[in-house]
Design an enzyme around this catalytic site. Structure first.
Site, mmCIF file in Angstrom:
data_model
loop_
_atom_site.group_PDB
_atom_site.id
_atom_site.type_symbol
_atom_site.label_atom_id
_atom_site.label_comp_id
_atom_site.label_asym_id
_atom_site.label_seq_id
_atom_site.Cartn_x
_atom_site.Cartn_y
_atom_site.Cartn_z
ATOM 1 N N CYS A 259 -49.698 57.053 126.348
ATOM 2 C CA CYS A 259 -48.938 56.053 127.070
ATOM 3 C C CYS A 259 -50.082 55.390 128.250
ATOM 4 C CB CYS A 259 -47.813 56.472 127.888
ATOM 5 S SG CYS A 259 -48.184 57.770 129.068
ATOM 6 N N HIS A 307 -44.895 59.036 132.540
ATOM 7 C CA HIS A 307 -44.923 57.870 131.391
ATOM 8 C C HIS A 307 -44.988 56.714 131.902
ATOM 9 C CE1 HIS A 307 -44.457 56.960 127.323
ATOM 10 N NE2 HIS A 307 -43.553 55.915 127.585
ATOM 11 N N HIS A 319 -44.639 50.517 124.576
ATOM 12 C CA HIS A 319 -45.587 51.460 124.982
ATOM 13 C C HIS A 319 -45.833 52.353 123.811
ATOM 14 C CE1 HIS A 319 -41.743 54.243 125.230
ATOM 15 N NE2 HIS A 319 -41.643 53.303 124.253
#
Length: 343
Positions: A259, A307, A319
Site C-alpha cells: 500500500c 493502510h 490502492h
C-alpha cells in the site's frame, strides 16, 4: 489309566478386572460413535479468519518497511561517515608529512630545535600542553600542530559515531528479520486456511472479492471531484497507470506494490518525496476530514494507520489492498477511515 486334570478356573478378582475393562471399552466405543463429528469451518468463517490474518500481515509489513527504511538510511549515513574518515585521514597524513618535511629541512641545516624534536617523538597534544615550548616554534609551525590536533579530534569523533551507527544497524537488521518472519507466518497461515476450501468455495470468495472492488475495465464513476493540486493529480495518475499490478509486501514497484509502496512511488513520479511507511505518510502533510478530500489526497485507514491509498473521487480509493489482490479501486467505506492527508 491316564489321569485327567480339571482346567484351572480364573480367580474371581481376575474375572472382575476383565469384565470392568470390557465394559469400559464398550462405553468408549459408544461415546465415540455418538460424538458429533468435528465440523469443518464454513466458507464465511474461513474468510473472516483469512481477512484478519491479511490485516495482521499488513500491520507487520508496514513495520517491516519502517525497519528496512531505517536500515537503508543507516547504511547511507555510515558510508558518508566512513568516506569522511578516509578523507580526514588523508588530510591528517598530509599535515604530518608537511610537518615532518619542515623538521627534516631544519635538521639538515642543523637548526632543528628541541621543541620539534619533542613533537616528532611524542603526541602533539602532550607537546602543546607544554607552554614553555610553544614560544620556540614559528607561528606557522604552531598553526600546523593545532590543525593536526583538531583533525585527530574530528577523526576520533567520526569513528565513534560510525561505531554507534553500526551497532544500530545490526539491531535494525535483527528487527527486519523478525518482521519478515511475522509477515510470512501470517501469510502462510492464511494460505493453509484457504487450502481447506473446495474449488467451488474458493470461486465464490473470489467472486465476492471482485464485487467489492473495481478494476480499470469497470469504468468506475469517479464523479467530478477536483484535484488537491497539480502534483497530487500527477501522483494519482501515476498510480492509475499501475492498476492491475499485484500486491506484494515490501514492494515499491514497478512489478508489484504494497500500500505505502504504491503511494510513495506515485508521488515520486510527480517529483515529490514522501516517507516510505503509511504511519509516516500520515504525518507528512495536512490532515483532512472525509468531506475535505480531493483527488490525489492520501487516505489513511485503521486505528494504527497501517493502510494508505489515494482518494479517487466519488467515495472511491485507489490502492494496493492486500496479498492476493491487485492495485484497484474500492469503496472508501470498505475499511475504517481515519483521516486524509494533503501533501
Amino acid at each position: 489309566m491316564a489321569s485327567h486334570r480339571r482346567p484351572k478356573q480364573p480367580s474371581r478378582a481376575r474375572v472382575t478386572v476383565l469384565t470392568t475393562a470390557a465394559a469400559a471399552a464398550v462405553a468408549i466405543s459408544s461415546q465415540a460413535a455418538n460424538a458429533a463429528p468435528s465440523e469443518k469451518p464454513s466458507k464465511d468463517e474461513v474468510k473472516a479468519k483469512v481477512d484478519k490474518l491479511y490485516e495482521e500481515a499488513e500491520q507487520a509489513t508496514e513495520k517491516f518497511n519502517g525497519a528496512k527504511e531505517k536500515q537503508e538510511k543507516l547504511q547511507k549515513e555510515i558510508s558518508t561517515i566512513q568516506d569522511n574518515v578516509a578523507r580526514g585521514q588523508e588530510d591528517l597524513n598530509q599535515l604530518r608529512d608537511a610537518m615532518g618535511l619542515a623538521a627534516a629541512a631544519q635538521y639538515r641545516t642543523g637548526s632543528i630545535d628541541s621543541s620539534l624534536q619533542l613533537f616528532l617523538s611524542s603526541n602533539p597534544d602532550d607537546y602543546l600542553d607544554k607552554a614553555s615550548t610553544a614560544d620556540q616554534l614559528s607561528a606557522q609551525q604552531v598553526e600546523s600542530l593545532k590543525k593536526i590536533q583538531e583533525k585527530q579530534r574530528e577523526l576520533a569523533q567520526e569513528r565513534a559515531e560510525a561505531a554507534e551507527k553500526l551497532k544500530d544497524l545490526a539491531s535494525t537488521r535483527t528487527e527486519l528479520g523478525k518482521k519478515k518472519k511475522q509477515v510470512q507466518s501470517k501469510l502462510a497461515e492464511a494460505q493453509r486456511l484457504l487450502n481447506t476450501l473446495t474449488a467451488a468455495e474458493k470461486a465464490a470468495l473470489a467472486a465476492a472479492d471482485a464485487r467489492a472492488s473495481r478494476s480499470a475495465a469497470d469504468r468506475v464513476d469517479l464523479g467530478n471531484t477536483g484535484a488537491a493540486s497539480g502534483r497530487a493529480m500527477a501522483a494519482f495518475q501515476a498510480a492509475q497507470s499501475q492498476i492491475g499490478k499485484p500486491y506484494v509486501y515490501g514492494a515499491t514497484g514497478t512489478a508489484s506494490y504494497d500500500c505505502s509502496g504504491l503511494t510513495s512511488w506515485a508521488y515520486a513520479q510527480a517529483g515529490v518525496s514522501i516517507p516510505r511507511t503509511s504511519q509516516a505518510q500520515a504525518n507528512a502533510g495536512t490532515r483532512l476530514s472525509m468531506s475535505e478530500l480531493k483527488v490525489g489526497d492520501l487516505v489513511i485507514f485503521y486505528g494504527d494507520l497501517h493502510h494508505v491509498g489515494f482518494y479517487a473521487g466519488n467515495g472511491q480509493v485507489l490502492h494496493a489492498p492486500r496479498t492476493g489482490t491487485v492495485v484497484r479501486y474500492e469503496s472508501i467505506n470498505n475499511m475504517p477511515f481515519q483521516f486524509g492527508v494533503r501533501i
